[in-house]
Design a protein around this motif. Structure first.
Motif, PDB file in Angstrom:
ATOM      1  N   ILE A   8      41.776  45.294  26.731  1.00 35.91           N
ATOM      2  CA  ILE A   8      42.814  44.458  27.355  1.00 35.91           C
ATOM      3  C   ILE A   8      42.447  42.970  27.369  1.00 35.91           C
ATOM      4  N   PHE A   9      41.147  42.658  27.492  1.00 34.62           N
ATOM      5  CA  PHE A   9      40.780  41.236  27.519  1.00 34.62           C
ATOM      6  C   PHE A   9      40.836  40.632  26.118  1.00 34.62           C
ATOM      7  N   ALA A  10      40.562  41.426  25.090  1.00 34.37           N
ATOM      8  CA  ALA A  10      40.742  40.940  23.718  1.00 34.37           C
ATOM      9  C   ALA A  10      42.211  40.610  23.480  1.00 34.37           C
ATOM     10  N   ARG A  11      43.089  41.444  24.026  1.00 34.23           N
ATOM     11  CA  ARG A  11      44.527  41.208  23.860  1.00 34.23           C
ATOM     12  C   ARG A  11      44.969  39.973  24.637  1.00 34.23           C
ATOM     13  N   ILE A  12      44.377  39.738  25.801  1.00 34.39           N
ATOM     14  CA  ILE A  12      44.666  38.500  26.543  1.00 34.39           C
ATOM     15  C   ILE A  12      44.194  37.296  25.732  1.00 34.39           C
ATOM     16  N   LEU A  13      42.988  37.380  25.155  1.00 38.51           N
ATOM     17  CA  LEU A  13      42.471  36.259  24.350  1.00 38.51           C
ATOM     18  C   LEU A  13      43.383  35.957  23.162  1.00 38.51           C
ATOM     19  N   PHE A  31      40.734  33.638  34.381  1.00 37.91           N
ATOM     20  CA  PHE A  31      42.071  33.988  34.893  1.00 37.91           C
ATOM     21  C   PHE A  31      41.906  34.838  36.152  1.00 37.91           C
ATOM     22  N   HIS A  32      42.986  34.893  36.934  1.00 43.34           N
ATOM     23  CA  HIS A  32      42.939  35.658  38.172  1.00 43.34           C
ATOM     24  C   HIS A  32      42.905  37.154  37.873  1.00 43.34           C
ATOM     25  N   ASP A  33      42.059  37.878  38.616  1.00 45.08           N
ATOM     26  CA  ASP A  33      42.031  39.341  38.508  1.00 45.08           C
ATOM     27  C   ASP A  33      43.388  39.887  38.948  1.00 45.08           C
ATOM     28  N   ILE A  34      43.885  40.863  38.220  1.00 42.21           N
ATOM     29  CA  ILE A  34      45.211  41.419  38.503  1.00 42.21           C
ATOM     30  C   ILE A  34      45.220  42.222  39.805  1.00 42.21           C
ATOM     31  N   ASP A  35      44.051  42.644  40.262  1.00 38.62           N
ATOM     32  CA  ASP A  35      43.937  43.442  41.490  1.00 38.62           C
ATOM     33  C   ASP A  35      42.825  42.834  42.352  1.00 38.62           C
ATOM     34  N   PRO A  36      43.119  41.670  42.946  1.00 38.85           N
ATOM     35  CA  PRO A  36      42.038  40.908  43.604  1.00 38.85           C
ATOM     36  C   PRO A  36      41.419  41.647  44.789  1.00 38.85           C
ATOM     37  N   ILE A  42      38.396  35.682  40.483  1.00 40.14           N
ATOM     38  CA  ILE A  42      38.648  35.145  39.139  1.00 40.14           C
ATOM     39  C   ILE A  42      37.697  35.826  38.159  1.00 40.14           C
ATOM     40  N   LEU A  43      38.204  36.130  36.995  1.00 41.06           N
ATOM     41  CA  LEU A  43      37.376  36.685  35.920  1.00 41.06           C
ATOM     42  C   LEU A  43      37.121  35.590  34.885  1.00 41.06           C
ATOM     43  N   VAL A  44      35.889  35.509  34.433  1.00 37.15           N
ATOM     44  CA  VAL A  44      35.543  34.566  33.367  1.00 37.15           C
ATOM     45  C   VAL A  44      35.032  35.383  32.190  1.00 37.15           C
ATOM     46  N   ALA A  90      28.706  41.148  37.450  1.00 38.25           N
ATOM     47  CA  ALA A  90      28.955  41.570  36.065  1.00 38.25           C
ATOM     48  C   ALA A  90      28.529  43.025  35.948  1.00 38.25           C
ATOM     49  N   ASN A  91      29.422  43.860  35.481  1.00 37.66           N
ATOM     50  CA  ASN A  91      29.128  45.275  35.316  1.00 37.66           C
ATOM     51  C   ASN A  91      28.775  45.562  33.865  1.00 37.66           C
ATOM     52  N   HIS A  92      27.765  46.417  33.691  1.00 40.71           N
ATOM     53  CA  HIS A  92      27.416  46.865  32.337  1.00 40.71           C
ATOM     54  C   HIS A  92      27.242  48.385  32.338  1.00 40.71           C
ATOM     55  N   SER A  96      27.660  51.350  36.262  1.00 36.26           N
ATOM     56  CA  SER A  96      28.204  50.175  36.954  1.00 36.26           C
ATOM     57  C   SER A  96      29.704  50.304  37.212  1.00 36.26           C
ATOM     58  N   HIS A  97      30.325  51.293  36.549  1.00 38.66           N
ATOM     59  CA  HIS A  97      31.783  51.457  36.617  1.00 38.66           C
ATOM     60  C   HIS A  97      32.505  50.324  35.875  1.00 38.66           C
ATOM     61  N   GLN A  98      31.881  49.794  34.826  1.00 38.98           N
ATOM     62  CA  GLN A  98      32.579  48.804  33.994  1.00 38.98           C
ATOM     63  C   GLN A  98      33.826  49.451  33.395  1.00 38.98           C
ATOM     64  N   GLU A  99      34.969  48.796  33.609  1.00 39.00           N
ATOM     65  CA  GLU A  99      36.234  49.367  33.143  1.00 39.00           C
ATOM     66  C   GLU A  99      36.742  48.725  31.857  1.00 39.00           C
ATOM     67  N   VAL A 100      36.499  47.443  31.712  1.00 44.50           N
ATOM     68  CA  VAL A 100      37.003  46.738  30.531  1.00 44.50           C
ATOM     69  C   VAL A 100      35.815  46.358  29.643  1.00 44.50           C
ATOM     70  N   PRO A 101      35.787  46.859  28.392  1.00 45.13           N
ATOM     71  CA  PRO A 101      34.613  46.655  27.538  1.00 45.13           C
ATOM     72  C   PRO A 101      34.616  45.325  26.783  1.00 45.13           C
ATOM     73  N   PHE A 103      32.774  41.610  27.864  1.00 42.93           N
ATOM     74  CA  PHE A 103      31.938  41.016  28.916  1.00 42.93           C
ATOM     75  C   PHE A 103      32.755  40.078  29.806  1.00 42.93           C
ATOM     76  N   HIS A 104      32.576  40.219  31.098  1.00 39.55           N
ATOM     77  CA  HIS A 104      33.240  39.335  32.056  1.00 39.55           C
ATOM     78  C   HIS A 104      32.408  39.243  33.312  1.00 39.55           C
ATOM     79  N   ILE A 105      32.522  38.110  33.978  1.00 40.98           N
ATOM     80  CA  ILE A 105      31.955  38.019  35.318  1.00 40.98           C
ATOM     81  C   ILE A 105      33.101  37.843  36.301  1.00 40.98           C
TER      82      ILE A 105
END
Ligand code: AMP
Length: 118
Positions: A8-13, A31-36, A42-44, A90-92, A96-101, A103-105
């Motif tokens: 999803i973040f590749a698609r946002i980019l 950008f703002h997290d969709i589920d703050p 904010i996600l970077v 940052a989840n890895h 960590s329960h990283q959901e979007v593959p 990298f983001h902080i």
């Protein structure tokens, strides 16, 4: 680590889906997290195709790492969090329960956050 170009973040980019952008430069998009989870959440993300922190820290160029870290600091400052404080996350990987593959902080702030992992 195989990068999924359709995450999803590749698609946002690529501009295929919208985001509430707060900052962009050649190294990073924020950008703002969709589920703050906090008043400010904010996600970077780096512009390059990195799966997670493990991938980014090992494979990114020095310019990409410096550019990304400076952008994250600027985003937090511009969000007005320098004085009140904030948490970077940052989840890895699976534990960590990283959901979007991609990298983001997470920059979380805007209220007292309590102890880590409480
Ligand atoms: P993580 O568990 O570290 O991979 O965090 C992924 C974060 O991405 C979660 O906090 C989600 O709420 C957030 N998220 C998922 N999809 C979107 C989206 N389309 N726009 C903004 N944030 C998103």
């Amino acid at each position: 680590m195989i990068y999924d170009r359709n995450n999803i973040f590749a698609r946002i980019l690529r501009g295929e889906i919208p985001c509430k952008k707060v900052y962009e430069d050649q190294y990073a998009l924020a950008f703002h997290d969709i589920d703050p989870k906090t008043p400010t959440h904010i996600l970077v993300i780096p512009k390059g195709p990195f799966v997670s922190f493990a991938d980014f820290s090992a494979q990114a160029t020095e310019n990409e790492i410096v550019g990304f870290i400076r952008a994250a600091g600027l985003v937090a400052r511009q969000a007005g969090l320098d004085d009140s404080g904030y948490r970077l996350l940052a989840n890895h990987g699976p534990d960590s329960h990283q959901e979007v593959p991609h990298f983001h902080i997470h920059i979380c702030g805007g209220r007292p956050l309590g102890p880590l992992l409480a």
